[in-house]
Design an enzyme around this catalytic site. Structure first.
Site, PDB file in Angstrom:
ATOM      1  N   TYR A  22      30.475 -11.263 -35.829  1.00 19.20           N
ATOM      2  CA  TYR A  22      30.258  -9.913 -36.330  1.00 19.20           C
ATOM      3  C   TYR A  22      30.484  -9.856 -37.829  1.00 19.20           C
ATOM      4  O   TYR A  22      31.004 -10.800 -38.434  1.00 19.20           O
ATOM      5  CB  TYR A  22      31.176  -8.908 -35.612  1.00 19.20           C
ATOM      6  CG  TYR A  22      32.619  -8.982 -36.029  1.00 19.20           C
ATOM      7  CD1 TYR A  22      33.424 -10.061 -35.672  1.00 19.20           C
ATOM      8  CD2 TYR A  22      33.192  -7.977 -36.805  1.00 19.20           C
ATOM      9  CE1 TYR A  22      34.751 -10.130 -36.075  1.00 19.20           C
ATOM     10  CE2 TYR A  22      34.523  -8.037 -37.208  1.00 19.20           C
ATOM     11  CZ  TYR A  22      35.286  -9.125 -36.832  1.00 19.20           C
ATOM     12  OH  TYR A  22      36.589  -9.191 -37.246  1.00 19.20           O
TER      13      TYR A  22
ATOM     14  N   ARG B 191      27.997 -15.230 -44.967  1.00 16.21           N
ATOM     15  CA  ARG B 191      29.070 -15.562 -44.012  1.00 16.21           C
ATOM     16  C   ARG B 191      28.568 -15.450 -42.575  1.00 16.21           C
ATOM     17  O   ARG B 191      28.907 -16.280 -41.720  1.00 16.21           O
ATOM     18  CB  ARG B 191      30.280 -14.646 -44.216  1.00 16.21           C
ATOM     19  CG  ARG B 191      31.430 -15.017 -43.286  1.00 16.21           C
ATOM     20  CD  ARG B 191      32.697 -14.255 -43.590  1.00 16.21           C
ATOM     21  NE  ARG B 191      32.521 -12.822 -43.374  1.00 16.21           N
ATOM     22  CZ  ARG B 191      33.441 -11.912 -43.636  1.00 16.21           C
ATOM     23  NH1 ARG B 191      34.624 -12.279 -44.125  1.00 16.21           N
ATOM     24  NH2 ARG B 191      33.209 -10.637 -43.423  1.00 16.21           N
TER      25      ARG B 191
ATOM     26  N   ARG C  68      26.131 -15.854 -15.630  1.00 12.18           N
ATOM     27  CA  ARG C  68      27.425 -16.354 -16.115  1.00 12.18           C
ATOM     28  C   ARG C  68      27.624 -17.834 -15.806  1.00 12.18           C
ATOM     29  O   ARG C  68      27.679 -18.245 -14.664  1.00 12.18           O
ATOM     30  CB  ARG C  68      28.575 -15.545 -15.513  1.00 12.18           C
ATOM     31  CG  ARG C  68      29.927 -15.885 -16.171  1.00 12.18           C
ATOM     32  CD  ARG C  68      31.055 -15.061 -15.587  1.00 12.18           C
ATOM     33  NE  ARG C  68      32.291 -15.322 -16.316  1.00 12.18           N
ATOM     34  CZ  ARG C  68      33.099 -16.359 -16.084  1.00 12.18           C
ATOM     35  NH1 ARG C  68      32.805 -17.235 -15.142  1.00 12.18           N
ATOM     36  NH2 ARG C  68      34.193 -16.529 -16.801  1.00 12.18           N
TER      37      ARG C  68
ATOM     38  N   LYS D 120      33.923 -15.920 -38.009  1.00 14.33           N
ATOM     39  CA  LYS D 120      34.178 -14.482 -37.787  1.00 14.33           C
ATOM     40  C   LYS D 120      33.675 -14.104 -36.400  1.00 14.33           C
ATOM     41  O   LYS D 120      32.660 -13.416 -36.248  1.00 14.33           O
ATOM     42  CB  LYS D 120      33.523 -13.635 -38.881  1.00 14.33           C
ATOM     43  CG  LYS D 120      34.099 -12.219 -38.945  1.00 14.33           C
ATOM     44  CD  LYS D 120      33.688 -11.510 -40.227  1.00 14.33           C
ATOM     45  CE  LYS D 120      34.123 -10.049 -40.227  1.00 14.33           C
ATOM     46  NZ  LYS D 120      35.579  -9.866 -40.346  1.00 14.33           N
TER      47      LYS D 120
ATOM     48  N   GLU E  97      47.582 -15.170 -42.850  1.00 20.50           N
ATOM     49  CA  GLU E  97      46.897 -13.974 -43.347  1.00 20.50           C
ATOM     50  C   GLU E  97      47.330 -12.818 -42.458  1.00 20.50           C
ATOM     51  O   GLU E  97      48.216 -12.976 -41.621  1.00 20.50           O
ATOM     52  CB  GLU E  97      45.367 -14.171 -43.294  1.00 20.50           C
ATOM     53  CG  GLU E  97      44.862 -14.399 -41.875  1.00 20.50           C
ATOM     54  CD  GLU E  97      43.375 -14.687 -41.799  1.00 20.50           C
ATOM     55  OE1 GLU E  97      42.603 -14.162 -42.611  1.00 20.50           O
ATOM     56  OE2 GLU E  97      42.986 -15.433 -40.882  1.00 20.50           O
TER      57      GLU E  97
ATOM     58  N   LEU F 228      40.376 -16.434 -41.912  1.00 19.59           N
ATOM     59  CA  LEU F 228      39.029 -15.900 -42.020  1.00 19.59           C
ATOM     60  C   LEU F 228      38.834 -15.516 -43.484  1.00 19.59           C
ATOM     61  O   LEU F 228      39.470 -14.559 -43.969  1.00 19.59           O
ATOM     62  CB  LEU F 228      38.892 -14.682 -41.107  1.00 19.59           C
ATOM     63  CG  LEU F 228      37.521 -14.083 -40.850  1.00 19.59           C
ATOM     64  CD1 LEU F 228      37.072 -13.169 -41.960  1.00 19.59           C
ATOM     65  CD2 LEU F 228      36.459 -15.154 -40.602  1.00 19.59           C
TER      66      LEU F 228
END
Lengths: 289, 289
Positions: B33, B52, B100, B147, B180, B205
């Site tokens: 995302y 990114r 799945r 991310k 972070e 990240l």
């Protein structure tokens, strides 16, 4: 009749089974799941799965949207509506739909989704010859004991196994110790015919099949030692196997291309598989050839 | 006019914006995302975010369902359809819908979802007084540079911060080093007025705001040192701050209840915030008071 799935109180044609894009399961992997096998429409080890579901929900502070009796009812109803005799039931509970923000939302009801598929049995050859596994670094987060949908490292490892033509990826930490497989637990049999498997702590997802097989092993006189084992130890073990809801007990005869023991499924493993089949039969009447 | 969201080629009323329960984002957190701020309908640092996004997709071997030009078009169109001047655009790409199974599916198109919300600016008081952070163990997986939507450890840490009345949780490893924040990058200013922040490696990240602020700092003559710093070092730093798309540059004046420096936002932090505001203004015309 087409496939029917369950979403938040409704039985829907599977193609119409949707959730909102702001379901926290979709945006944050904020949820848990269970996969339960059923035979002759009877769920295998249902109580154990629901106990684990309760533990997973509690660990994440998610309140189930339905009481346990309702959950049991929906599971049966969905199997009936799909007219399935044998198969696998998938159940997922997420924290629900809320405007995207990291902290838990207030007054949001959790989401409950269920779907059934046909049985996913191991192939006969996988039992008679055993399967191969590769090893991969264990990149997962620290709370592997929670059966969460935060499965990205697991699928990446399983994909590598798939590309390598292996059944599973065994995950190895920086010290060379194996935690478990990407989607299964594992165990080795040493030269004393003792069963060694990682303890069910925060480092692994304690499988229901694992628990059942360990109980079976103890009852049949096999010494069970719950401790981690190294990759080196695994490669020089007499036997190795993996367990999961869809794999049952599956002999592992190759690790990174190296034969385990004599390269054939071992007697302890096959005995445990046979006893596990008896366990399934006792609960569901399913017979194995 | 109600809120409009985008799902796989369609602009929908937000309440109708749904994805299938077998979208791999929902079952496996198999997706990535971006969150991009916009002011005066102009996206801030759009190119950096899309670069990114491309890196995250490549790391997971997900092929974007649309070309970059289409992506840019949809972003603008969605902002226009929501009649938003300032706000935040959320974009998510998952590996798509498939029965799945852990390995990557074949011939499945990735899913693309977008939504916009109003601006999430820090409150004036958070800038003039600074914010408090708590510290939490860093439980995340090993590839924090991707991310991904596998954000369960992040939300659990952010929830703890929220319960503690803190703005953010800073994540500390077993050696006492800070990586972070749960949802932001961070930095400290030492006694020599040098800026110290974790290098953009696999342990964090790498935020777009972080990158922009580091460039701004270097250009304004501040020495930037990219290395990890300890919790002890942070608590005895002269200044501390955090950065993110929605926080911009936010002074951190309390860590676990301990005042940083003199307990007030420091001059270096406030200078960087001012320069960051200029950066926003230069790109979007947004003025700050």
């Amino acid at each position: 009749m087409g496939k029917i799935s369950y979403v938040n109180g409704r039985y829907l044609n599977h193609r119409d089974a949707t959730v909102h894009i702001e379901d926290r399961g979709y945006q944050f992997s904020d949820g848990v799941y269970e996969v339960i096998a059923f035979y002759n429409r009877r769920l295998l080890d249902e109580d154990l799965h629901l106990q684990r579901l309760t533990r997973s929900l509690a660990a994440l502070h998610i309140i189930s949207p339905v009481h346990e009796n309702s959950l049991r009812f929906v599971m049966r109803e969905l199997i009936a509506r799909n007219n399935r005799v044998d198969g696998t039931l998938y159940m997922q509970i997420t924290r629900g739909v809320a405007k995207r923000d990291h902290p838990f939302p207030h007054a949001t009801e959790a989401s409950l989704v269920m779907a059934v598929t046909g049985p996913k049995m191991p192939k006969a050859k996988e039992i008679t010859e055993g399967v191969g596994v590769i090893t991969e670094p264990d990149l997962r987060w620290a709370r592997r004991d929670i059966k969460s949908i935060s499965l990205l490292p697991n699928i990446l490892a399983k994909q590598k196994a798939s590309l390598a033509g292996a059944r599973e990826a065994w995950l190895v930490d920086e010290a060379g110790m194996i935690s478990e497989g990407a989607v299964s637990n594992n165990a080795i049999i040493n030269a004393k015919n003792e069963l060694i498997t990682h303890a069910a702590d925060e480092h692994i997802l304690g499988g229901i099949t694992r628990d059942v097989v360990l109980n079976i092993a103890r009852k049949s006189g096999i010494k069970v030692i719950e401790r981690s084992f190294s990759l080196k130890e695994a490669k020089t073990a007499r036997e190795a196997f993996l367990t999961s809801t869809t794999s049952n007990v599956l002999p592992v005869t190759r690790i990174d291309g190296v034969a385990v023991g004599n390269g054939k499924p071992g007697p302890v493993t096959l005995k445990l598989l046979s006893l596990y089949h008896e366990h399934i039969y006792a609960q569901t009447g399913k017979q194995w050839n």
